[in-house]
Scaffold this motif. Structure first.
Motif, PDB file in Angstrom:
ATOM      1  N   PHE A 113       0.830  -1.214   0.000  1.00  0.00           N
ATOM      2  CA  PHE A 113       0.000   0.000   0.000  1.00  0.00           C
ATOM      3  C   PHE A 113       0.861   1.260   0.000  1.00  0.00           C
ATOM      4  O   PHE A 113       0.721   2.124  -0.861  1.00  0.00           O
ATOM      5  N   THR A 114       1.770   1.372   0.972  1.00  0.00           N
ATOM      6  CA  THR A 114       2.512   2.627   1.140  1.00  0.00           C
ATOM      7  C   THR A 114       3.486   2.892  -0.001  1.00  0.00           C
ATOM      8  O   THR A 114       3.714   4.043  -0.364  1.00  0.00           O
ATOM      9  N   ASP A 115       4.077   1.861  -0.587  1.00  0.00           N
ATOM     10  CA  ASP A 115       5.028   2.071  -1.683  1.00  0.00           C
ATOM     11  C   ASP A 115       4.349   2.688  -2.896  1.00  0.00           C
ATOM     12  O   ASP A 115       5.010   3.327  -3.721  1.00  0.00           O
ATOM     13  N   ALA A 116       3.031   2.481  -3.028  1.00  0.00           N
ATOM     14  CA  ALA A 116       2.317   2.932  -4.221  1.00  0.00           C
ATOM     15  C   ALA A 116       1.493   4.198  -3.979  1.00  0.00           C
ATOM     16  O   ALA A 116       0.706   4.594  -4.844  1.00  0.00           O
ATOM     17  N   LEU A 117       1.679   4.847  -2.833  1.00  0.00           N
ATOM     18  CA  LEU A 117       0.858   6.019  -2.526  1.00  0.00           C
ATOM     19  C   LEU A 117       1.038   7.142  -3.539  1.00  0.00           C
ATOM     20  O   LEU A 117       0.096   7.904  -3.803  1.00  0.00           O
ATOM     21  N   ASN A 118       2.236   7.264  -4.095  1.00  0.00           N
ATOM     22  CA  ASN A 118       2.495   8.342  -5.048  1.00  0.00           C
ATOM     23  C   ASN A 118       2.344   7.903  -6.496  1.00  0.00           C
ATOM     24  O   ASN A 118       2.581   8.697  -7.406  1.00  0.00           O
ATOM     25  N   SER A 119       1.973   6.654  -6.702  1.00  0.00           N
ATOM     26  CA  SER A 119       1.812   6.163  -8.069  1.00  0.00           C
ATOM     27  C   SER A 119       0.527   6.710  -8.673  1.00  0.00           C
ATOM     28  O   SER A 119      -0.473   6.912  -7.978  1.00  0.00           O
ATOM     29  N   THR A 120       0.549   6.957  -9.951  1.00  0.00           N
ATOM     30  CA  THR A 120      -0.630   7.452 -10.654  1.00  0.00           C
ATOM     31  C   THR A 120      -1.111   6.396 -11.638  1.00  0.00           C
ATOM     32  O   THR A 120      -0.362   5.504 -12.038  1.00  0.00           O
ATOM     33  N   GLY A 121      -2.336   6.503 -12.008  1.00  0.00           N
ATOM     34  CA  GLY A 121      -2.904   5.552 -12.956  1.00  0.00           C
ATOM     35  C   GLY A 121      -4.389   5.437 -12.727  1.00  0.00           C
ATOM     36  O   GLY A 121      -4.922   5.930 -11.719  1.00  0.00           O
ATOM     37  N   PRO A 122      -5.094   4.810 -13.644  1.00  0.00           N
ATOM     38  CA  PRO A 122      -6.551   4.681 -13.512  1.00  0.00           C
ATOM     39  C   PRO A 122      -6.928   3.776 -12.358  1.00  0.00           C
ATOM     40  O   PRO A 122      -6.162   2.884 -11.964  1.00  0.00           O
ATOM     41  N   ARG A 123      -8.078   4.013 -11.793  1.00  0.00           N
ATOM     42  CA  ARG A 123      -8.569   3.159 -10.717  1.00  0.00           C
ATOM     43  C   ARG A 123      -8.898   1.785 -11.283  1.00  0.00           C
ATOM     44  O   ARG A 123      -9.636   1.670 -12.256  1.00  0.00           O
ATOM     45  N   PRO A 124      -8.354   0.727 -10.684  1.00  0.00           N
ATOM     46  CA  PRO A 124      -8.665  -0.613 -11.195  1.00  0.00           C
ATOM     47  C   PRO A 124     -10.130  -0.960 -10.958  1.00  0.00           C
ATOM     48  O   PRO A 124     -10.731  -0.560  -9.956  1.00  0.00           O
ATOM     49  N   GLU A 125     -10.704  -1.662 -11.900  1.00  0.00           N
ATOM     50  CA  GLU A 125     -12.071  -2.139 -11.733  1.00  0.00           C
ATOM     51  C   GLU A 125     -12.120  -3.147 -10.589  1.00  0.00           C
ATOM     52  O   GLU A 125     -11.167  -3.916 -10.381  1.00  0.00           O
ATOM     53  N   GLU A 126     -13.232  -3.123  -9.858  1.00  0.00           N
ATOM     54  CA  GLU A 126     -13.370  -4.077  -8.761  1.00  0.00           C
ATOM     55  C   GLU A 126     -13.176  -5.502  -9.242  1.00  0.00           C
ATOM     56  O   GLU A 126     -12.506  -6.315  -8.584  1.00  0.00           O
ATOM     57  N   ALA A 191      -7.434  -5.446   8.958  1.00  0.00           N
ATOM     58  CA  ALA A 191      -7.030  -4.260   8.202  1.00  0.00           C
ATOM     59  C   ALA A 191      -8.231  -3.742   7.446  1.00  0.00           C
ATOM     60  O   ALA A 191      -9.158  -4.498   7.124  1.00  0.00           O
ATOM     61  N   SER A 192      -8.248  -2.444   7.181  1.00  0.00           N
ATOM     62  CA  SER A 192      -9.315  -1.861   6.374  1.00  0.00           C
ATOM     63  C   SER A 192      -8.751  -0.690   5.582  1.00  0.00           C
ATOM     64  O   SER A 192      -7.918   0.074   6.083  1.00  0.00           O
ATOM     65  N   ILE A 193      -9.214  -0.569   4.336  1.00  0.00           N
ATOM     66  CA  ILE A 193      -8.807   0.514   3.451  1.00  0.00           C
ATOM     67  C   ILE A 193     -10.048   1.066   2.784  1.00  0.00           C
ATOM     68  O   ILE A 193     -10.772   0.331   2.099  1.00  0.00           O
ATOM     69  N   ASP A 194     -10.305   2.346   2.982  1.00  0.00           N
ATOM     70  CA  ASP A 194     -11.445   2.965   2.316  1.00  0.00           C
ATOM     71  C   ASP A 194     -11.221   2.946   0.811  1.00  0.00           C
ATOM     72  O   ASP A 194     -10.105   3.152   0.322  1.00  0.00           O
ATOM     73  N   GLU A 195     -12.301   2.716   0.076  1.00  0.00           N
ATOM     74  CA  GLU A 195     -12.170   2.612  -1.375  1.00  0.00           C
ATOM     75  C   GLU A 195     -11.756   3.932  -2.014  1.00  0.00           C
ATOM     76  O   GLU A 195     -11.271   3.948  -3.143  1.00  0.00           O
ATOM     77  N   ALA A 196     -11.910   5.038  -1.278  1.00  0.00           N
ATOM     78  CA  ALA A 196     -11.486   6.340  -1.784  1.00  0.00           C
ATOM     79  C   ALA A 196      -9.987   6.557  -1.658  1.00  0.00           C
ATOM     80  O   ALA A 196      -9.472   7.594  -2.075  1.00  0.00           O
ATOM     81  N   ALA A 197      -9.265   5.590  -1.092  1.00  0.00           N
ATOM     82  CA  ALA A 197      -7.804   5.690  -0.987  1.00  0.00           C
ATOM     83  C   ALA A 197      -7.203   5.702  -2.386  1.00  0.00           C
ATOM     84  O   ALA A 197      -7.845   5.293  -3.366  1.00  0.00           O
ATOM     85  N   PRO A 198      -5.955   6.167  -2.527  1.00  0.00           N
ATOM     86  CA  PRO A 198      -5.314   6.157  -3.843  1.00  0.00           C
ATOM     87  C   PRO A 198      -5.429   4.783  -4.495  1.00  0.00           C
ATOM     88  O   PRO A 198      -5.077   3.765  -3.879  1.00  0.00           O
ATOM     89  N   PRO A 199      -5.929   4.722  -5.729  1.00  0.00           N
ATOM     90  CA  PRO A 199      -6.227   3.420  -6.352  1.00  0.00           C
ATOM     91  C   PRO A 199      -5.017   2.513  -6.506  1.00  0.00           C
ATOM     92  O   PRO A 199      -5.124   1.299  -6.322  1.00  0.00           O
ATOM     93  N   ALA A 200      -3.861   3.077  -6.837  1.00  0.00           N
ATOM     94  CA  ALA A 200      -2.667   2.236  -6.990  1.00  0.00           C
ATOM     95  C   ALA A 200      -2.264   1.621  -5.658  1.00  0.00           C
ATOM     96  O   ALA A 200      -1.766   0.490  -5.611  1.00  0.00           O
ATOM     97  N   ALA A 201      -2.462   2.367  -4.567  1.00  0.00           N
ATOM     98  CA  ALA A 201      -2.114   1.853  -3.243  1.00  0.00           C
ATOM     99  C   ALA A 201      -3.056   0.717  -2.845  1.00  0.00           C
ATOM    100  O   ALA A 201      -2.621  -0.299  -2.291  1.00  0.00           O
ATOM    101  N   LEU A 202      -4.351   0.871  -3.119  1.00  0.00           N
ATOM    102  CA  LEU A 202      -5.306  -0.193  -2.830  1.00  0.00           C
ATOM    103  C   LEU A 202      -4.962  -1.446  -3.624  1.00  0.00           C
ATOM    104  O   LEU A 202      -4.930  -2.554  -3.083  1.00  0.00           O
ATOM    105  N   ALA A 203      -4.685  -1.271  -4.912  1.00  0.00           N
ATOM    106  CA  ALA A 203      -4.328  -2.422  -5.743  1.00  0.00           C
ATOM    107  C   ALA A 203      -3.022  -3.049  -5.263  1.00  0.00           C
ATOM    108  O   ALA A 203      -2.877  -4.276  -5.263  1.00  0.00           O
ATOM    109  N   GLY A 204      -2.057  -2.215  -4.845  1.00  0.00           N
ATOM    110  CA  GLY A 204      -0.793  -2.732  -4.349  1.00  0.00           C
ATOM    111  C   GLY A 204      -0.972  -3.571  -3.094  1.00  0.00           C
ATOM    112  O   GLY A 204      -0.290  -4.584  -2.906  1.00  0.00           O
ATOM    113  N   PHE A 205      -1.881  -3.147  -2.221  1.00  0.00           N
ATOM    114  CA  PHE A 205      -2.155  -3.908  -0.998  1.00  0.00           C
ATOM    115  C   PHE A 205      -2.736  -5.273  -1.330  1.00  0.00           C
ATOM    116  O   PHE A 205      -2.284  -6.302  -0.798  1.00  0.00           O
ATOM    117  N   ILE A 206      -3.735  -5.316  -2.197  1.00  0.00           N
ATOM    118  CA  ILE A 206      -4.369  -6.589  -2.531  1.00  0.00           C
ATOM    119  C   ILE A 206      -3.392  -7.496  -3.267  1.00  0.00           C
ATOM    120  O   ILE A 206      -3.370  -8.712  -3.058  1.00  0.00           O
TER     121      ILE A 206
END
Length: 277
Positions: A113-126, A191-206
């Motif tokens: 999650f944290t390594d990708a906080l500054n990454s940009t890109g489209p939000r991944p589809e669920e 653990a919990s991550i709001d879906e409004a979190a940076p999309p790359a960070a959410l994807a990185g966590f999963i």
């Protein structure tokens, strides 16, 4: 002032001191590997330009992103239902989202999650995130109208949940537990991550959560209550090599300012895992 003459865990983890560590183990599943060394997360952020605002004499870590928009707090909480790690926008930015992780969440998964906080890109589809979990052996489940996934060993549960507010807010949640007698469970971490979190960070966590690769741990780094549920084997990676991997990761972060992803564990060797009991 040097800390090396103190008898302290700060001198023990293999990221910094290798002379007292004889070997490393590769342990799986990774979500039961224990928290590991927090500096896997914090030193990478510091190398990426985050600033340290920790209060001397108090057992916590307070980090702020280079632009002042994000905060990370580490305040260890032993109770498994309370968050020790918290990441969210700074107060001046409004609490649009938050990410929280329990004390025994492996730092390699938090770093996804944290390594990708500054990454940009489209939000991944669920659906993309669920397909990723399914491709790694996680079993898809439906809970009412909400989807979830169960890890191959059935000790980690990933779900997408909505709040009960009039305008529902969605979040991704993880619950990790091991079975006890009579149908009971011992909770390890949440653990919990709001879906409004940076999309790359959410994807990185999963991605980091569902990665089947083992994690490196030294003696005493895995929680006692996961004993019997971990597959473990001696790693060909030496403590010195592990320390150098960490140094290279920090150097990459310093060069780019945001860090570059690196494998959280070495590729599996030819030896078979042995289940500790």
């Amino acid at each position: 002032m040097s800390h090396e003459r103190f008898y302290s865990r700060v001198n023990g983890p293999t990221l910094h001191r290798v002379n007292t560590v004889r070997w490393l183990d590769e342990v799986a599943p990774r979500h039961l590997a224990g928290g590991g060394d927090p500096r896997h997360v914090t030193e990478h952020l510091l190398a990426s330009g985050w600033s340290n605002h920790s209060v001397a004499g108090y057992p916590h870590v307070l980090l702020e992103s280079p632009d002042g928009r994000l905060h990370l707090t580490l305040e260890p909480e032993e109770e498994e239902f309370r968050a020790s790690w918290r990441v969210h926008p700074a107060a001046a930015q409004g609490r649009a989202w938050s990410a929280q992780f329990g004390l025994h969440t492996p730092v390699e998964i938090i770093a996804g999650f944290t390594d990708a906080l500054n990454s940009t890109g489209p939000r991944p589809e669920e659906a993309e995130l669920w397909r990723l979990a399914a491709s790694r052996g996680w079993t898809m489940r439906l809970v009412g109208r909400e989807r979830a996934a169960l890890s191959p060993d059935e000790t980690a549960y990933l779900s997408r949940e909505s709040s009960l507010a009039e305008t529902p807010l969605w979040r991704w949640a993880v619950q990790v537990s091991v079975p006890l007698a009579e149908g009971r469970h011992r909770w390890i971490w949440n653990a919990s991550i709001d879906e409004a979190a940076p999309p790359a960070a959410l994807a990185g966590f999963i991605n980091a959560l569902t990665d089947p690769a083992p994690l490196l741990r030294s003696e005493g780094q895995t929680p006692q209550h996961t004993f019997g549920f971990l597959d473990s084997r001696r790693s060909p990676v030496t403590p010195e090599q592990h320390r150098l991997q960490h140094r290279r990761r920090l150097e990459a972060a310093q060069r780019t300012g945001t860090g570059t992803p690196s494998p959280s564990s070495p590729p599996p060797g030819p030896a078979r895992h042995k289940r500790h009991r």
